[in-house]
Design a protein around this motif. Structure first.
Motif, PDB file in Angstrom:
ATOM      1  N   PHE A 288      26.528  87.960 122.184  1.00  0.00           N
ATOM      2  CA  PHE A 288      26.743  87.424 121.002  1.00  0.00           C
ATOM      3  C   PHE A 288      25.322  87.923 120.156  1.00  0.00           C
ATOM      4  O   PHE A 288      24.152  87.604 120.853  1.00  0.00           O
ATOM      5  N   ILE A 289      25.379  88.359 118.804  1.00  0.00           N
ATOM      6  CA  ILE A 289      24.273  88.515 118.048  1.00  0.00           C
ATOM      7  C   ILE A 289      24.748  87.936 116.874  1.00  0.00           C
ATOM      8  O   ILE A 289      25.467  87.968 116.005  1.00  0.00           O
ATOM      9  N   ILE A 290      23.672  86.820 116.305  1.00  0.00           N
ATOM     10  CA  ILE A 290      23.871  86.028 115.141  1.00  0.00           C
ATOM     11  C   ILE A 290      22.614  85.979 114.179  1.00  0.00           C
ATOM     12  O   ILE A 290      21.694  85.337 114.402  1.00  0.00           O
ATOM     13  N   PRO A 291      22.748  87.006 113.221  1.00  0.00           N
ATOM     14  CA  PRO A 291      21.823  87.189 112.428  1.00  0.00           C
ATOM     15  C   PRO A 291      21.820  85.718 111.426  1.00  0.00           C
ATOM     16  O   PRO A 291      23.002  85.118 111.161  1.00  0.00           O
ATOM     17  N   ILE A 292      20.498  85.254 111.234  1.00  0.00           N
ATOM     18  CA  ILE A 292      20.347  84.157 110.242  1.00  0.00           C
ATOM     19  C   ILE A 292      20.133  84.684 108.918  1.00  0.00           C
ATOM     20  O   ILE A 292      19.068  85.001 108.473  1.00  0.00           O
ATOM     21  N   LEU A 293      20.842  84.146 107.974  1.00  0.00           N
ATOM     22  CA  LEU A 293      20.927  84.580 106.705  1.00  0.00           C
ATOM     23  C   LEU A 293      20.377  83.731 105.527  1.00  0.00           C
ATOM     24  O   LEU A 293      20.503  82.534 105.792  1.00  0.00           O
ATOM     25  N   PRO A 294      19.744  84.180 104.546  1.00  0.00           N
ATOM     26  CA  PRO A 294      19.243  83.323 103.371  1.00  0.00           C
ATOM     27  C   PRO A 294      20.493  82.790 102.941  1.00  0.00           C
ATOM     28  O   PRO A 294      21.389  83.234 102.373  1.00  0.00           O
ATOM     29  N   SER A 295      20.473  81.363 102.723  1.00  0.00           N
ATOM     30  CA  SER A 295      21.631  80.810 102.144  1.00  0.00           C
ATOM     31  C   SER A 295      21.542  80.800 100.472  1.00  0.00           C
ATOM     32  O   SER A 295      20.592  80.751  99.899  1.00  0.00           O
ATOM     33  N   PRO A 296      22.970  81.174 100.082  1.00  0.00           N
ATOM     34  CA  PRO A 296      22.741  81.227  98.396  1.00  0.00           C
ATOM     35  C   PRO A 296      22.339  79.882  97.802  1.00  0.00           C
ATOM     36  O   PRO A 296      22.788  78.816  98.331  1.00  0.00           O
ATOM     37  N   ALA A 297      21.935  80.052  96.843  1.00  0.00           N
ATOM     38  CA  ALA A 297      21.663  78.934  95.890  1.00  0.00           C
ATOM     39  C   ALA A 297      22.526  77.734  95.743  1.00  0.00           C
ATOM     40  O   ALA A 297      22.107  76.545  95.762  1.00  0.00           O
ATOM     41  N   TRP A 298      23.686  78.341  95.409  1.00  0.00           N
ATOM     42  CA  TRP A 298      24.890  77.165  95.021  1.00  0.00           C
ATOM     43  C   TRP A 298      25.110  76.271  96.234  1.00  0.00           C
ATOM     44  O   TRP A 298      25.598  75.134  96.029  1.00  0.00           O
ATOM     45  N   SER A 299      25.062  76.665  97.555  1.00  0.00           N
ATOM     46  CA  SER A 299      25.509  75.977  98.670  1.00  0.00           C
ATOM     47  C   SER A 299      24.496  74.697  98.697  1.00  0.00           C
ATOM     48  O   SER A 299      24.885  73.850  99.511  1.00  0.00           O
ATOM     49  N   HIS A 300      23.433  74.596  98.049  1.00  0.00           N
ATOM     50  CA  HIS A 300      22.347  73.532  98.102  1.00  0.00           C
ATOM     51  C   HIS A 300      22.508  72.512  97.164  1.00  0.00           C
ATOM     52  O   HIS A 300      22.005  71.499  97.043  1.00  0.00           O
ATOM     53  N   LYS A 301      23.538  72.743  96.214  1.00  0.00           N
ATOM     54  CA  LYS A 301      23.628  71.817  95.294  1.00  0.00           C
ATOM     55  C   LYS A 301      24.826  71.171  95.095  1.00  0.00           C
ATOM     56  O   LYS A 301      25.938  71.760  95.479  1.00  0.00           O
ATOM     57  N   PRO A 302      25.102  69.845  94.998  1.00  0.00           N
ATOM     58  CA  PRO A 302      26.254  69.010  95.051  1.00  0.00           C
ATOM     59  C   PRO A 302      27.223  69.483  94.297  1.00  0.00           C
ATOM     60  O   PRO A 302      26.923  69.763  93.195  1.00  0.00           O
ATOM     61  N   ILE A 303      28.557  69.807  94.964  1.00  0.00           N
ATOM     62  CA  ILE A 303      29.467  70.300  94.264  1.00  0.00           C
ATOM     63  C   ILE A 303      30.208  69.198  93.281  1.00  0.00           C
ATOM     64  O   ILE A 303      30.505  69.438  92.235  1.00  0.00           O
ATOM     65  N   PHE A 304      30.127  67.831  93.787  1.00  0.00           N
ATOM     66  CA  PHE A 304      30.666  66.906  93.115  1.00  0.00           C
ATOM     67  C   PHE A 304      29.498  65.528  92.698  1.00  0.00           C
ATOM     68  O   PHE A 304      28.481  65.464  93.620  1.00  0.00           O
TER      69      PHE A 304
END
Length: 304
Positions: A288-304
């Motif tokens: 297995f090869i698992i790159p660890i990617l920069p997470s998008p900005a929206w994923s850290h903002k509460p959706i609700f």
């Protein structure tokens, strides 16, 4: 940071900055947590050697390449969702007579359901490729529930009838519950990801699906960024009473390609227990090869 997960969501720019500044040791701890805030693109190759009571069974094999993005996102200030889809691609060396509908005593059986070994002989094999059943699991947890030492989450899992050949899928759409539970100590990681699928639609000529899969995890840290241990998938088919119990192990570590951290590892498993099928898994090699990617900005903002 210590490798323990935060209990409040970071702002996007803060997360990106901290992720870039994390050491390989800290990333190794977080990457071992299935509910961490890291976005990862897991890619996995499995070589499965077959064996059984049928002449020529030891010449059969399966190559499986699976892409599994891991995408956590913040639902509210205190809860998060981890979404993990998978896309399997297969190549398989299978019996000629097993490439389409298998007939046994006049009845159409599922691929791999060989029937009486005395009435079945493999006269040749052929190699075919294609896509398997895609699916996903989605686990809901709290910020505290995603933070070691005790990590937990629960949600749903589903599979869809997308296989390009009968041999690469169940012919059914299926769904059910799933759960995650892990314990992290200074040296050990112990836990499991459990899923159960029950068919709700699909090909009426194919066998019903009631399948449990448990990936049990036991890992030991030998240095700051390297672990040894095991994480195989046990399965039990409630319809046929078939089961798989692989045992073995391997190791993984964190490397960096430029500024991109990547988790790499390899494992090998022997199937100590298997069901009564005339052809069954014998041993398996996994990379297995698992790159660890920069997470998008929206994923850290509460959706609700």
């Amino acid at each position: 940071m210590t490798g323990m997960l935060i209990t409040m969501p970071l702002q996007a720019d803060e997360t990106k900055k901290e992720t870039q500044q994390l050491s390989k040791a800290q990333i190794a701890k977080m990457a071992a947590n299935p509910l961490s805030y890291l976005w990862m693109l897991a890619t996995q190759y499995d070589y499965i050697q077959m064996d059984g009571d049928v002449n020529g069974a030891d010449k059969l094999r399966i190559d499986r390449f699976t892409m599994m993005p891991i995408m956590p996102m913040q639902l509210t200030e205190s809860t998060k969702l981890v979404f993990r889809p998978w896309l399997p691609l297969f190549g398989a060396k299978l019996p000629y007579r097993n490439m389409d509908n298998l007939k046994y005593n006049g009845a159409t059986l599922d691929p791999g359901d060989i029937g009486n070994p005395d009435n079945w002989r493999i006269t040749g094999t052929d190699y075919h490729g294609g896509m398997g059943d895609v699916g996903f699991w989605a686990a809901l947890t709290s910020n505290e529930g995603a933070s070691p030492p005790f990590v937990w989450g629960a949600g749903i899992t589903t599979m869809f009838d997308t296989a390009s050949r009968d041999q690469f899928g169940t012919g059914k759409n299926a769904a059910g519950p799933m759960g995650v539970a892990f314990y992290f100590s200074d040296r050990w990681i112990v836990g499991a990801i459990a899923q159960h699928w029950v068919a709700y639609s699909g090909d009426s000529d194919r066998r019903h699906v009631s399948l449990t899969d448990v990936q049990y995890v036991l890992r030991y840290r030998i240095n700051e960024e390297t672990y040894i241990g095991m994480a195989p998938n046990m399965q039990y088919n409630w319809v046929t009473n078939d089961y798989l119990l692989p045992v073995g192990g391997g190791g993984d570590t964190i490397v960096k390609l430029g500024r991109l951290p990547v988790k790499v590892g390899a494992e090998i498993y022997y199937y100590a227990k298997h069901g009564p099928d005339a052809i069954h898994n014998d041993w398996q090699f996994r990379v297995f090869i698992i790159p660890i990617l920069p997470s998008p900005a929206w994923s850290h903002k509460p959706i609700f």
